[in-house]
Design a protein around this motif. Structure first.
Motif, PDB file in Angstrom:
ATOM      1  N   ALA A 145       0.835  -1.201   0.000  1.00 47.34           N
ATOM      2  CA  ALA A 145       0.000   0.000   0.000  1.00 47.34           C
ATOM      3  C   ALA A 145       0.872   1.255   0.000  1.00 47.34           C
ATOM      4  CB  ALA A 145      -0.904   0.014   1.234  1.00 47.34           C
ATOM      5  N   PHE A 146       0.494   2.200  -0.859  1.00 50.42           N
ATOM      6  CA  PHE A 146       1.154   3.508  -0.844  1.00 50.42           C
ATOM      7  C   PHE A 146       0.102   4.577  -1.124  1.00 50.42           C
ATOM      8  CE2 PHE A 146       3.778   7.046  -2.357  1.00 50.42           C
ATOM      9  CZ  PHE A 146       4.749   7.065  -1.362  1.00 50.42           C
ATOM     10  N   PRO A 147      -0.670   4.938  -0.082  1.00 50.49           N
ATOM     11  CA  PRO A 147      -1.699   5.980  -0.252  1.00 50.49           C
ATOM     12  C   PRO A 147      -1.048   7.320  -0.569  1.00 50.49           C
ATOM     13  CG  PRO A 147      -1.432   5.400   2.070  1.00 50.49           C
ATOM     14  CD  PRO A 147      -0.619   4.422   1.300  1.00 50.49           C
ATOM     15  N   ARG A 148      -1.288   7.818  -1.774  1.00 49.08           N
ATOM     16  CA  ARG A 148      -0.574   9.015  -2.246  1.00 49.08           C
ATOM     17  C   ARG A 148      -0.894  10.257  -1.427  1.00 49.08           C
ATOM     18  NH1 ARG A 148      -2.680   9.246  -8.108  1.00 49.08           N
ATOM     19  NH2 ARG A 148      -4.546   8.558  -6.972  1.00 49.08           N
ATOM     20  N   ALA A 149      -2.077  10.285  -0.813  1.00 48.45           N
ATOM     21  CA  ALA A 149      -2.474  11.465  -0.041  1.00 48.45           C
ATOM     22  C   ALA A 149      -1.928  11.448   1.384  1.00 48.45           C
ATOM     23  CB  ALA A 149      -4.000  11.579  -0.010  1.00 48.45           C
ATOM     24  N   GLY A 150      -1.153  10.426   1.734  1.00 46.63           N
ATOM     25  CA  GLY A 150      -0.542  10.369   3.055  1.00 46.63           C
ATOM     26  C   GLY A 150      -1.296   9.491   4.029  1.00 46.63           C
ATOM     27  N   LEU A 151      -0.686   9.278   5.184  1.00 47.29           N
ATOM     28  CA  LEU A 151      -1.232   8.349   6.171  1.00 47.29           C
ATOM     29  C   LEU A 151      -2.477   8.865   6.885  1.00 47.29           C
ATOM     30  CD1 LEU A 151       2.063   6.972   7.768  1.00 47.29           C
ATOM     31  CD2 LEU A 151       0.459   5.757   6.269  1.00 47.29           C
ATOM     32  N   ASP A 152      -2.732  10.161   6.837  1.00 45.12           N
ATOM     33  CA  ASP A 152      -3.915  10.710   7.502  1.00 45.12           C
ATOM     34  C   ASP A 152      -5.129  10.785   6.574  1.00 45.12           C
ATOM     35  OD1 ASP A 152      -2.571  11.085   9.906  1.00 45.12           O
ATOM     36  OD2 ASP A 152      -1.820  13.058   9.300  1.00 45.12           O
TER      37      ASP A 152
END
Length: 234
Positions: A145-152
């Motif tokens: 997983a690599f959520p482009r919008a960040g961990l929040d």
């Protein structure tokens, strides 16, 4: 003999002191960029007088005295083919999260790749929509997983839900078909770990593919082209 032993001891002490001084100089330089000593990992490289530093924001290469710093691929040209010296450390980072990947196993595996992905990314969806083509080509796909919008972001929370359910692959497939993602009853730390490794690898987007030799490919690569690349790196 006693004098020789003493001399060797003094030289060894000087070399150790020089190594510590070098790391201290590097740490001082990175502190100017806002990185604490505890947040960085300094390693030797094949290049004389230069080390690599893994930071929470990616990898840098820096001279032993801390004066000059660069980022990006550095190639060893001594062999028949250029070799990015970052590849080995890329594999070391991947090894820390490999067991938590969502794996699509090729029946007749020739190669294994690691893919950092985000279910809201158009090219990530395209790659996954062709997963059977990769598998038929003998390429097993290990997803991170690599959520482009960040961990929040909501995307990160949804990807945590995907990694937290019992049947991750079914949840993963559902998300990439734009299905509704149900919140998990408990949350695992895998997405945070995978995202942080992606940042250390210097990822700026998805999909990002790590080849078996540690080479990083940015963006979607169709199965037939990827197979050609893999054959060349064999």
């Amino acid at each position: 003999m006693k004098k020789l032993t003493m001399t060797i001891g003094i030289i060894s002490s000087l070399l150790v002191s020089a190594a510590y001084a070098s790391d201290a100089d590097i740490a001082a330089t990175l502190a100017k960029l806002g990185y604490t000593k505890e947040s960085i990992t300094i390693s030797n490289t094949p290049m004389p007088n230069m080390k690599s530093v893994v930071t929470p924001s990616g990898k840098f290469y820096i001279t032993n005295d801390g004066q000059f710093l660069t980022q990006g691929p550095i190639y060893n040209m001594s062999g028949k083919q250029p070799q990015n010296i970052a590849n080995e450390s890329n594999l070391a980072l991947i090894a820390t999260i490999a067991k938590d990947a969502i794996v699509y196993q090729a029946p007749d595996e020739k190669y294994s790749i690691y893919v950092f992905s985000d279910y809201t990314c158009g090219y990530c969806k395209k790659l996954h929509s062709e997963i059977d083509t990769y598998l038929k080509a003998g390429i097993s796909v290990h997803y991170f997983a690599f959520p482009r919008a960040g961990l929040d972001s909501d995307v990160a929370k949804n990807m945590q839900s995907i990694w937290s359910v019992k049947d991750r692959k079914a949840a993963f497939d559902n998300a990439y078909r734009d299905g509704k993602i149900s919140p998990a009853s408990s949350v695992v730390p895998y997405v945070k770990m995978q995202y942080e490794v992606g940042v250390k690898l210097g990822l700026t987007g998805t999909p990002a593919i790590i080849l078996p030799n540690g080479e990083l490919l940015a963006g979607y690569v169709p199965a037939n082209k990827l197979l050609e690349i893999l054959e060349q790196t064999k």
